[in-house]
Write an enzyme that holds these catalytic residues in place. Structure first.
Site, PDB file in Angstrom:
ATOM      1  N   CYS A  33      65.728  72.248  15.030  1.00  0.00           N
ATOM      2  CA  CYS A  33      67.128  72.178  15.445  1.00  0.00           C
ATOM      3  C   CYS A  33      67.437  70.990  16.348  1.00  0.00           C
ATOM      4  O   CYS A  33      68.598  70.719  16.619  1.00  0.00           O
ATOM      5  CB  CYS A  33      67.521  73.460  16.167  1.00  0.00           C
ATOM      6  N   CYS A 102      63.530  80.051  19.283  1.00  0.00           N
ATOM      7  CA  CYS A 102      64.046  79.401  20.487  1.00  0.00           C
ATOM      8  C   CYS A 102      63.141  79.672  21.696  1.00  0.00           C
ATOM      9  O   CYS A 102      63.029  78.839  22.592  1.00  0.00           O
ATOM     10  CB  CYS A 102      65.464  79.876  20.782  1.00  0.00           C
TER      11      CYS A 102
HETATM   12 FE1  FES Z   1      67.336  75.304  18.774  1.00  0.00          FE
HETATM   13 FE2  FES Z   1      67.621  77.731  19.618  1.00  0.00          FE
HETATM   14  S1  FES Z   1      68.585  76.855  17.894  1.00  0.00           S
HETATM   15  S2  FES Z   1      66.167  76.283  20.277  1.00  0.00           S
END
Ligand code: FES
Length: 126
Positions: A33, A102
């Site tokens: 992400c 995460c």
């Molecule tokens: Fe990237 Fe949570 S979506 S760490």
């Protein structure tokens, strides 16, 4: 979707900031992400005496970094090395399955930071 604890830590993250004379400064990224955690640790005689961080990430990354800092503060290094992403999620009352990754950010930063510190101080790797 999120537990009350996750929401609370997201709204009021603990231990945010930087440590000028940190023993460990480490940046860890989550490739899936692009979120980034910058971790600062102060260590004295095998104990984490101060933890600060800057987080550039999602709400779950903020909450997990916050609770991880609380779980690490004042603890011996070997105890923090045993922390898992599941421990972090459990301490927050659970995380949605698609947000479990995460919590890896904070655990990875803590573990990598401690291992680097131990290697640099000669406490391991000899
Ligand atoms: Fe990237 Fe949570 S979506 S760490």
């Amino acid at each position: 979707m999120y537990s009350d604890m996750v929401k609370e830590h997201f709204r009021n993250p603990r231990n945010v900031g930087e440590i000028d004379d940190a023993d460990v400064i480490l940046q860890v990224g989550e490739p899936s992400c692009g979120d980034v955690l910058l971790l600062f640790l102060k260590i004295d005689r095998g104990i984490i005496t101060n933890v600060k961080y800057r987080i550039f990430g999602c709400g779950a990354a903020i909450a997990t970094s916050s609770i991880a800092s609380e779980l690490a503060l004042g603890k011996p290094l070997d105890e923090v090395l045993k922390l898992t992403d599941q421990d972090i999620a459990d301490a927050l009352g659970g995380l949605p399955e698609d947000k479990m990754h995460c919590s890896v950010l904070a655990v990875t930063a803590l573990h990598t930071g401690i291992m680097r510190y131990l290697a640099a101080t000669g406490e391991i790797g000899q």
